[in-house]
Design a protein around this motif. Sequence first.
Motif, PDB file in Angstrom:
ATOM      1  N   ILE A   4       0.861  -0.902  -0.129  1.00 14.29           N
ATOM      2  CA  ILE A   4      -0.104  -0.110  -0.083  1.00 14.29           C
ATOM      3  C   ILE A   4       1.063   1.522   0.239  1.00 14.29           C
ATOM      4  CG2 ILE A   4      -1.961   1.507   1.225  1.00 14.29           C
ATOM      5  CD1 ILE A   4      -2.575  -0.852   2.114  1.00 14.29           C
ATOM      6  N   LYS A   5       0.702   2.742  -1.202  1.00 12.96           N
ATOM      7  CA  LYS A   5       1.448   3.369  -1.333  1.00 12.96           C
ATOM      8  C   LYS A   5       0.118   4.265  -0.467  1.00 12.96           C
ATOM      9  CE  LYS A   5       3.881   6.251  -3.775  1.00 12.96           C
ATOM     10  NZ  LYS A   5       4.835   6.571  -5.168  1.00 12.96           N
ATOM     11  N   PHE A   6       0.594   5.404   0.192  1.00 15.55           N
ATOM     12  CA  PHE A   6      -0.577   6.243   1.047  1.00 15.55           C
ATOM     13  C   PHE A   6       0.196   7.276   0.409  1.00 15.55           C
ATOM     14  CE2 PHE A   6       0.015   2.812   4.465  1.00 15.55           C
ATOM     15  CZ  PHE A   6      -1.461   2.220   4.287  1.00 15.55           C
ATOM     16  N   ILE A   7      -0.800   8.419   0.528  1.00 17.80           N
ATOM     17  CA  ILE A   7      -0.845   9.920   0.038  1.00 17.80           C
ATOM     18  C   ILE A   7      -1.938  10.507   1.289  1.00 17.80           C
ATOM     19  CG2 ILE A   7      -0.764  11.737  -1.494  1.00 17.80           C
ATOM     20  CD1 ILE A   7      -0.973   9.989  -3.491  1.00 17.80           C
ATOM     21  N   TYR A   8      -1.452  10.504   2.018  1.00 17.77           N
ATOM     22  CA  TYR A   8      -1.973  10.918   3.321  1.00 17.77           C
ATOM     23  C   TYR A   8      -2.724  11.898   3.726  1.00 17.77           C
ATOM     24  CZ  TYR A   8       0.211   7.093   4.197  1.00 17.77           C
ATOM     25  OH  TYR A   8       1.319   5.133   4.713  1.00 17.77           O
ATOM     26  N   LEU A   9      -1.349  12.720   3.157  1.00 17.89           N
ATOM     27  CA  LEU A   9      -1.952  14.604   3.348  1.00 17.89           C
ATOM     28  C   LEU A   9      -3.311  14.639   1.951  1.00 17.89           C
ATOM     29  CD1 LEU A   9       0.913  16.364   3.524  1.00 17.89           C
ATOM     30  CD2 LEU A   9       0.095  15.184   4.896  1.00 17.89           C
ATOM     31  N   LYS A  10      -3.681  14.427   0.989  1.00 18.28           N
ATOM     32  CA  LYS A  10      -4.441  14.799  -0.224  1.00 18.28           C
ATOM     33  C   LYS A  10      -5.660  13.661   0.851  1.00 18.28           C
ATOM     34  CE  LYS A  10      -1.922  14.382  -3.996  1.00 18.28           C
ATOM     35  NZ  LYS A  10      -1.081  14.325  -4.876  1.00 18.28           N
ATOM     36  N   ASN A  11      -5.708  12.861   1.646  1.00 14.30           N
ATOM     37  CA  ASN A  11      -6.705  12.122   2.080  1.00 14.30           C
ATOM     38  C   ASN A  11      -7.840  12.927   2.958  1.00 14.30           C
ATOM     39  OD1 ASN A  11      -6.022   9.091   1.769  1.00 14.30           O
ATOM     40  ND2 ASN A  11      -5.500   8.870   3.541  1.00 14.30           N
ATOM     41  N   SER A  12      -8.715  12.428   3.085  1.00 17.23           N
ATOM     42  CA  SER A  12     -10.310  13.505   3.526  1.00 17.23           C
ATOM     43  C   SER A  12     -10.486  12.954   4.716  1.00 17.23           C
ATOM     44  CB  SER A  12     -11.642  13.209   2.719  1.00 17.23           C
ATOM     45  OG  SER A  12     -11.652  14.067   1.841  1.00 17.23           O
ATOM     46  N   PHE A  13     -10.708  13.073   5.546  1.00 17.35           N
ATOM     47  CA  PHE A  13     -11.217  13.717   7.076  1.00 17.35           C
ATOM     48  C   PHE A  13     -12.669  12.680   7.852  1.00 17.35           C
ATOM     49  CE2 PHE A  13      -7.746  16.143   8.237  1.00 17.35           C
ATOM     50  CZ  PHE A  13      -6.458  15.379   8.702  1.00 17.35           C
ATOM     51  N   ILE A  14     -13.134  12.017   7.687  1.00 18.06           N
ATOM     52  CA  ILE A  14     -14.705  11.169   8.236  1.00 18.06           C
ATOM     53  C   ILE A  14     -15.121  11.951   9.641  1.00 18.06           C
ATOM     54  CG2 ILE A  14     -15.563   9.078   8.476  1.00 18.06           C
ATOM     55  CD1 ILE A  14     -14.049   8.902   5.951  1.00 18.06           C
ATOM     56  N   LEU A  15     -14.701  12.246   9.994  1.00 17.41           N
ATOM     57  CA  LEU A  15     -14.919  12.577  12.010  1.00 17.41           C
ATOM     58  C   LEU A  15     -14.763  14.223  11.535  1.00 17.41           C
ATOM     59  CD1 LEU A  15     -14.236   9.935  14.144  1.00 17.41           C
ATOM     60  CD2 LEU A  15     -16.407   9.772  12.394  1.00 17.41           C
ATOM     61  N   GLY A  16     -16.445  14.974  12.266  1.00 15.06           N
ATOM     62  CA  GLY A  16     -16.301  16.237  12.819  1.00 15.06           C
ATOM     63  C   GLY A  16     -15.680  17.152  11.947  1.00 15.06           C
ATOM     64  N   ILE A  17     -16.376  18.377  11.842  1.00 17.89           N
ATOM     65  CA  ILE A  17     -15.912  19.504  10.902  1.00 17.89           C
ATOM     66  C   ILE A  17     -16.025  20.942  12.094  1.00 17.89           C
ATOM     67  CG2 ILE A  17     -16.319  21.178   9.420  1.00 17.89           C
ATOM     68  CD1 ILE A  17     -17.660  18.926   7.076  1.00 17.89           C
ATOM     69  N   ILE A 128       4.690   8.933  10.628  1.00 17.30           N
ATOM     70  CA  ILE A 128       3.934   9.630  12.210  1.00 17.30           C
ATOM     71  C   ILE A 128       5.029  10.930  12.265  1.00 17.30           C
ATOM     72  CG2 ILE A 128       6.267   8.293  13.384  1.00 17.30           C
ATOM     73  CD1 ILE A 128       3.620   7.461  15.800  1.00 17.30           C
ATOM     74  N   GLY A 129       3.823  11.433  12.515  1.00 23.86           N
ATOM     75  CA  GLY A 129       4.726  13.112  13.349  1.00 23.86           C
ATOM     76  C   GLY A 129       2.931  13.787  13.717  1.00 23.86           C
ATOM     77  N   PHE A 130       3.113  15.213  13.565  1.00 22.45           N
ATOM     78  CA  PHE A 130       2.554  16.644  14.428  1.00 22.45           C
ATOM     79  C   PHE A 130       2.162  17.151  13.173  1.00 22.45           C
ATOM     80  CE2 PHE A 130       6.473  16.810  15.729  1.00 22.45           C
ATOM     81  CZ  PHE A 130       6.797  18.213  15.058  1.00 22.45           C
ATOM     82  N   GLY A 131       1.781  18.138  13.588  1.00 25.57           N
ATOM     83  CA  GLY A 131       1.705  19.297  12.730  1.00 25.57           C
ATOM     84  C   GLY A 131       0.725  19.331  12.071  1.00 25.57           C
ATOM     85  N   ILE A 132      -0.597  18.413  11.781  1.00 25.71           N
ATOM     86  CA  ILE A 132      -0.962  18.344  10.578  1.00 25.71           C
ATOM     87  C   ILE A 132      -2.403  18.053  11.679  1.00 25.71           C
ATOM     88  CG2 ILE A 132      -2.124  17.142   9.122  1.00 25.71           C
ATOM     89  CD1 ILE A 132       0.343  16.693   8.304  1.00 25.71           C
ATOM     90  N   SER A 133      -3.766  19.051  11.591  1.00 26.16           N
ATOM     91  CA  SER A 133      -5.419  19.252  11.381  1.00 26.16           C
ATOM     92  C   SER A 133      -6.215  18.618  10.919  1.00 26.16           C
ATOM     93  CB  SER A 133      -5.685  20.308  12.612  1.00 26.16           C
ATOM     94  OG  SER A 133      -4.993  21.351  11.814  1.00 26.16           O
ATOM     95  N   SER A 134      -6.417  19.049   9.937  1.00 28.14           N
ATOM     96  CA  SER A 134      -7.447  18.592   9.025  1.00 28.14           C
ATOM     97  C   SER A 134      -6.628  18.797   7.179  1.00 28.14           C
ATOM     98  CB  SER A 134      -8.131  19.492   8.524  1.00 28.14           C
ATOM     99  OG  SER A 134      -7.668  20.717   8.192  1.00 28.14           O
ATOM    100  N   ASP A 135      -7.225  18.259   6.296  1.00 29.15           N
ATOM    101  CA  ASP A 135      -6.486  18.770   5.032  1.00 29.15           C
ATOM    102  C   ASP A 135      -6.380  19.807   4.305  1.00 29.15           C
ATOM    103  OD1 ASP A 135      -7.238  15.502   4.698  1.00 29.15           O
ATOM    104  OD2 ASP A 135      -9.319  16.472   3.672  1.00 29.15           O
ATOM    105  N   THR A 136      -6.924  21.090   5.400  1.00 32.24           N
ATOM    106  CA  THR A 136      -5.942  22.580   4.980  1.00 32.24           C
ATOM    107  C   THR A 136      -5.345  22.871   5.898  1.00 32.24           C
ATOM    108  OG1 THR A 136      -8.308  23.721   5.963  1.00 32.24           O
ATOM    109  CG2 THR A 136      -7.785  22.590   3.501  1.00 32.24           C
ATOM    110  N   GLU A 137      -5.053  22.415   7.247  1.00 28.27           N
ATOM    111  CA  GLU A 137      -4.189  22.934   8.229  1.00 28.27           C
ATOM    112  C   GLU A 137      -3.522  22.131   8.723  1.00 28.27           C
ATOM    113  OE1 GLU A 137      -6.950  25.262  11.512  1.00 28.27           O
ATOM    114  OE2 GLU A 137      -7.729  23.265  11.004  1.00 28.27           O
ATOM    115  N   LYS A 138      -2.465  22.247   7.837  1.00 28.90           N
ATOM    116  CA  LYS A 138      -0.202  21.583   7.706  1.00 28.90           C
ATOM    117  C   LYS A 138       0.352  22.174   7.365  1.00 28.90           C
ATOM    118  CE  LYS A 138      -2.146  20.276   2.732  1.00 28.90           C
ATOM    119  NZ  LYS A 138      -2.648  18.791   2.369  1.00 28.90           N
ATOM    120  N   LYS A 139       0.320  23.966   7.895  1.00 28.98           N
ATOM    121  CA  LYS A 139       1.392  24.480   7.379  1.00 28.98           C
ATOM    122  C   LYS A 139       2.643  24.319   8.041  1.00 28.98           C
ATOM    123  CE  LYS A 139       2.092  29.158   7.811  1.00 28.98           C
ATOM    124  NZ  LYS A 139       1.577  30.745   7.543  1.00 28.98           N
TER     125      LYS A 139
END
Length: 468
Positions: A4-17, A128-139
């Motif tokens: 499996i090759k993931f492109i995580y930062l392009k994935n959408s989040f399922i829960l909560g807006i 594994i890491g930090f600094g990403i809170s949504s598709d758009t909030e990953k500055k």
Amino acid sequence: MKKIKFIYLKNSFILGILFFATLSCEREISDDVAFATFPNTAEVFIDGFSGGLNYFPFSGTKMDAFTVDAKESYKGEASMRFDVPNEGDPDGAFAGAIFRLTSERDLTGYDALTFWAKATQPGKINEIGFGISSDTEKKFGVSMLNVQLTTNWKKYIIPIPDATKLIAEKGMFWYAEGPENGNGYTFWIDELKFEKLGTIAQPRPSILNGVDLVEQSFIGLGLTLTDLTQTFNTASGINQTVTAAPSYFTFKSSDVEVARVSELGIVSVVGAGTAKITATLGNVAAKGSLTINSIGKFTLAPVPTLSAANVISIFSNPYTNRPVEYYNGYWEFSTTLGSDDININGDDIIKYTNLNFVGIQFTKPTIDISQMTHFHIDIQVIDAIPAGGFVTVKLQDIGADNTFGGSDDTAGEIKYTSTTLIAGSWVSIDVPLTSFSGLTTKANLAQVVLVSDATIKNILVDNIYFHK
């Protein structure tokens, strides 16, 4: 190995807006105003979530991969448990999520995110890491790749590339992991928190894998600076490298009238000439650079005028293209980089760099060109053509058994040299299919292959189609 090759930062989040509003009014601000600061809480998970922290799985993941385990812990009464699914699990292809806050924290006083981890078997967490809170909030996203787990508890350190940037951060933690050799397994994380270790030293930032690249380009082309990393030496003497978001870096162009670079590391070519793109992280110069040699205004390939009813298109904007699996399969021993990655004034163009051979494949389904009479492709060689330089175009039919290597496979090729190709100019190649000697069947065409044996390394390609 993992499939499996993931492109995580392009994935959408399922829960909560989250929705929030900010009220503002026009008033003069007094010099005596004290601006609010955010809490600097270090803990992320110590026997439980810190206040305001929530779990948001990535789309396509096993939704129940994460639980709080009250039976297993490194210290205290509970740990974070992650159950990675088996390959093909109908409930999700991998385990992955972010842990984000409902409000910001100030992390400027820390130099690393640390945690203890172990697993039921040795394995490597993809990211594994930090600094990403949504598709758009990953500055200010940070990731550590291929983190090796053992069956015993071990402490891990993810250095912060530049803590001065993390004045208001919501993304406390994120991970993404797939099956190991097709099999799922379980790992635990405990004592997850930010720390000021004071032993994170010798920063060595890098862009473009630390390589000084030179690219010939033209006005209107956009390039993205990739492979951005920060490396630190830790107390154990081990050099720890993390992938860092572009916003940690400060980019600079030696000539903004030729090329400009945004905060996100996107280079825009705006004029003719030469410009060198460099970067710093904190006060340290990053290893690696990009030199742009711009030829100025770019001329597009001729626009096809044939009726669509008489065309089977593989890659051409004026026509509807047939389904293609890939424009670059990154085959074994191929050094070719690139695919359909350039758009100039609305026209898509394929750029291949470091070309030795590359394949465009379409087997789902194959294409029947038995009623077509000609093959067309537009090629522009970017650099000067060396003596003996060539590009061979090969067409591959895999026969009715729809299998490569079968007894009914046929193929034909034509070799083009400097007598046909022109450096810096588009050459339209339009030839009868009968010129491809050996291509005796045409009802199950599966590939268009370009071969240069590295004699010609950089080309542009457009308008690949068959016609009658």
